[in-house]
Design a protein around this motif. Sequence first.
Motif, PDB file in Angstrom:
ATOM      1  N   PHE A  35      62.560 -21.360 -20.348  1.00  0.00           N
ATOM      2  CA  PHE A  35      62.027 -21.615 -19.025  1.00  0.00           C
ATOM      3  C   PHE A  35      61.564 -20.295 -18.426  1.00  0.00           C
ATOM      4  O   PHE A  35      61.931 -19.219 -18.893  1.00  0.00           O
ATOM      5  CB  PHE A  35      63.078 -22.275 -18.111  1.00  0.00           C
ATOM      6  N   TRP A  36      60.745 -20.369 -17.401  1.00  0.00           N
ATOM      7  CA  TRP A  36      60.232 -19.191 -16.715  1.00  0.00           C
ATOM      8  C   TRP A  36      60.822 -19.147 -15.320  1.00  0.00           C
ATOM      9  O   TRP A  36      60.995 -20.175 -14.689  1.00  0.00           O
ATOM     10  CB  TRP A  36      58.709 -19.236 -16.626  1.00  0.00           C
ATOM     11  N   GLY A  37      61.111 -17.968 -14.854  1.00  0.00           N
ATOM     12  CA  GLY A  37      61.599 -17.812 -13.488  1.00  0.00           C
ATOM     13  C   GLY A  37      62.653 -16.745 -13.397  1.00  0.00           C
ATOM     14  O   GLY A  37      63.264 -16.349 -14.395  1.00  0.00           O
ATOM     15  N   LYS A  38      62.872 -16.271 -12.183  1.00  0.00           N
ATOM     16  CA  LYS A  38      63.817 -15.180 -11.962  1.00  0.00           C
ATOM     17  C   LYS A  38      65.225 -15.687 -11.681  1.00  0.00           C
ATOM     18  O   LYS A  38      66.177 -14.921 -11.709  1.00  0.00           O
ATOM     19  CB  LYS A  38      63.343 -14.305 -10.813  1.00  0.00           C
ATOM     20  N   ASP A  39      65.399 -16.958 -11.399  1.00  0.00           N
ATOM     21  CA  ASP A  39      66.708 -17.517 -11.089  1.00  0.00           C
ATOM     22  C   ASP A  39      67.413 -17.900 -12.384  1.00  0.00           C
ATOM     23  O   ASP A  39      67.296 -19.024 -12.876  1.00  0.00           O
ATOM     24  CB  ASP A  39      66.570 -18.729 -10.166  1.00  0.00           C
ATOM     25  N   THR A  40      68.162 -16.951 -12.925  1.00  0.00           N
ATOM     26  CA  THR A  40      68.832 -17.154 -14.198  1.00  0.00           C
ATOM     27  C   THR A  40      70.122 -16.354 -14.224  1.00  0.00           C
ATOM     28  O   THR A  40      70.356 -15.514 -13.351  1.00  0.00           O
ATOM     29  CB  THR A  40      67.911 -16.728 -15.361  1.00  0.00           C
ATOM     30  N   LEU A  41      70.955 -16.596 -15.195  1.00  0.00           N
ATOM     31  CA  LEU A  41      72.156 -15.792 -15.439  1.00  0.00           C
ATOM     32  C   LEU A  41      71.964 -15.059 -16.744  1.00  0.00           C
ATOM     33  O   LEU A  41      71.652 -15.678 -17.765  1.00  0.00           O
ATOM     34  CB  LEU A  41      73.401 -16.681 -15.520  1.00  0.00           C
ATOM     35  N   ILE A  42      72.173 -13.750 -16.720  1.00  0.00           N
ATOM     36  CA  ILE A  42      72.012 -12.931 -17.925  1.00  0.00           C
ATOM     37  C   ILE A  42      73.279 -12.122 -18.129  1.00  0.00           C
ATOM     38  O   ILE A  42      73.598 -11.265 -17.308  1.00  0.00           O
ATOM     39  CB  ILE A  42      70.801 -11.998 -17.807  1.00  0.00           C
ATOM     40  N   LEU A  43      74.001 -12.405 -19.184  1.00  0.00           N
ATOM     41  CA  LEU A  43      75.181 -11.669 -19.636  1.00  0.00           C
ATOM     42  C   LEU A  43      76.407 -11.818 -18.746  1.00  0.00           C
ATOM     43  O   LEU A  43      77.497 -11.994 -19.250  1.00  0.00           O
ATOM     44  CB  LEU A  43      74.875 -10.175 -19.829  1.00  0.00           C
ATOM     45  N   PHE A  44      76.278 -11.711 -17.429  1.00  0.00           N
ATOM     46  CA  PHE A  44      77.441 -11.710 -16.557  1.00  0.00           C
ATOM     47  C   PHE A  44      77.288 -12.774 -15.470  1.00  0.00           C
ATOM     48  O   PHE A  44      76.183 -13.036 -15.007  1.00  0.00           O
ATOM     49  CB  PHE A  44      77.625 -10.334 -15.901  1.00  0.00           C
ATOM     50  N   SER A  45      78.391 -13.335 -15.046  1.00  0.00           N
ATOM     51  CA  SER A  45      78.365 -14.360 -14.005  1.00  0.00           C
ATOM     52  C   SER A  45      77.780 -13.787 -12.717  1.00  0.00           C
ATOM     53  O   SER A  45      78.194 -12.740 -12.244  1.00  0.00           O
ATOM     54  CB  SER A  45      79.796 -14.844 -13.754  1.00  0.00           C
ATOM     55  N   GLY A  46      76.773 -14.463 -12.198  1.00  0.00           N
ATOM     56  CA  GLY A  46      76.150 -14.040 -10.953  1.00  0.00           C
ATOM     57  C   GLY A  46      75.113 -12.946 -11.078  1.00  0.00           C
ATOM     58  O   GLY A  46      74.573 -12.481 -10.084  1.00  0.00           O
ATOM     59  N   TRP A  47      74.832 -12.500 -12.305  1.00  0.00           N
ATOM     60  CA  TRP A  47      73.856 -11.422 -12.488  1.00  0.00           C
ATOM     61  C   TRP A  47      72.636 -11.942 -13.222  1.00  0.00           C
ATOM     62  O   TRP A  47      72.810 -12.592 -14.242  1.00  0.00           O
ATOM     63  CB  TRP A  47      74.489 -10.266 -13.264  1.00  0.00           C
ATOM     64  N   PRO A  48      71.469 -11.731 -12.792  1.00  0.00           N
ATOM     65  CA  PRO A  48      71.024 -10.891 -11.685  1.00  0.00           C
ATOM     66  C   PRO A  48      70.980 -11.587 -10.340  1.00  0.00           C
ATOM     67  O   PRO A  48      70.546 -10.991  -9.360  1.00  0.00           O
ATOM     68  CB  PRO A  48      69.628 -10.484 -12.123  1.00  0.00           C
ATOM     69  N   GLY A  49      71.376 -12.835 -10.244  1.00  0.00           N
ATOM     70  CA  GLY A  49      71.301 -13.535  -8.964  1.00  0.00           C
ATOM     71  C   GLY A  49      69.897 -14.057  -8.714  1.00  0.00           C
ATOM     72  O   GLY A  49      69.143 -14.343  -9.644  1.00  0.00           O
ATOM     73  N   SER A  51      67.635 -12.403  -6.611  1.00  0.00           N
ATOM     74  CA  SER A  51      66.776 -11.314  -6.147  1.00  0.00           C
ATOM     75  C   SER A  51      65.766 -10.925  -7.225  1.00  0.00           C
ATOM     76  O   SER A  51      66.131 -10.731  -8.388  1.00  0.00           O
ATOM     77  CB  SER A  51      67.645 -10.102  -5.786  1.00  0.00           C
ATOM     78  N   THR A  52      64.513 -10.781  -6.831  1.00  0.00           N
ATOM     79  CA  THR A  52      63.469 -10.371  -7.783  1.00  0.00           C
ATOM     80  C   THR A  52      63.744  -8.969  -8.311  1.00  0.00           C
ATOM     81  O   THR A  52      63.577  -8.697  -9.502  1.00  0.00           O
ATOM     82  CB  THR A  52      62.086 -10.422  -7.108  1.00  0.00           C
ATOM     83  N   GLY A  53      64.187  -8.073  -7.436  1.00  0.00           N
ATOM     84  CA  GLY A  53      64.490  -6.704  -7.861  1.00  0.00           C
ATOM     85  C   GLY A  53      65.595  -6.643  -8.906  1.00  0.00           C
ATOM     86  O   GLY A  53      65.515  -5.888  -9.870  1.00  0.00           O
ATOM     87  N   MET A  54      66.625  -7.447  -8.719  1.00  0.00           N
ATOM     88  CA  MET A  54      67.720  -7.472  -9.696  1.00  0.00           C
ATOM     89  C   MET A  54      67.275  -8.104 -11.011  1.00  0.00           C
ATOM     90  O   MET A  54      67.724  -7.707 -12.078  1.00  0.00           O
ATOM     91  CB  MET A  54      68.925  -8.221  -9.117  1.00  0.00           C
ATOM     92  N   TYR A  55      66.379  -9.082 -10.945  1.00  0.00           N
ATOM     93  CA  TYR A  55      65.838  -9.686 -12.162  1.00  0.00           C
ATOM     94  C   TYR A  55      65.037  -8.653 -12.948  1.00  0.00           C
ATOM     95  O   TYR A  55      65.195  -8.529 -14.164  1.00  0.00           O
ATOM     96  CB  TYR A  55      64.972 -10.897 -11.809  1.00  0.00           C
ATOM     97  N   VAL A  56      64.220  -7.873 -12.246  1.00  0.00           N
ATOM     98  CA  VAL A  56      63.443  -6.816 -12.910  1.00  0.00           C
ATOM     99  C   VAL A  56      64.392  -5.782 -13.514  1.00  0.00           C
ATOM    100  O   VAL A  56      64.187  -5.323 -14.646  1.00  0.00           O
ATOM    101  CB  VAL A  56      62.437  -6.171 -11.927  1.00  0.00           C
TER     102      VAL A  56
END
Length: 155
Positions: A35-49, A51-56
């Motif tokens: 899927f595409w989008g910044k709203d995802t979980l990567i490696l850790f719970s709640g990360w990146p959340g 926020s677009t900046g945290m996704y980048v």
Amino acid sequence: MDPDHHLPGMSPPPSTPMNGTDGMDHKMMTHMTFFWGKDTLILFSGWPGTSTGMYVLALVFIFVLAVLVEWLSHCRLVKPGSNNVAAGLIQALMHAVRVGLAYMVMLAVMSFNGGVFIVAVAGHLVGFFIFGSRVFKDTEMPPYHKTSDLPPTSN
């Protein structure tokens, strides 16, 4: 065996709701397709959340991890003539770090986020281009020449 009877010394498993959640209302869902989008979980719970900046930042982190995996796959840290025990310990440590980083990249890709997949592949591409290809080598080496302290990753 009756489900109400348990082995001595064993406690029954905790009860969980039938829908597989822990009873809390979670906004994030686990995707099983890309899927595409910044709203995802990567490696850790709640990360990146959300926020677009945290996704980048997460994408940059995954890219750097993939480049480091390639660097460790092609670097020479053990000097010729080194003590065999010391050289073996360095190689074992390098192997453990490389495998650990590679597993982190794999787990990030398992978020099924298209952006994460692209930056992981791009990180491996850039890392191999810089550290593993002939582009930055001064001379052409024969195929039997050892170019790394670690064996190739098994694919």
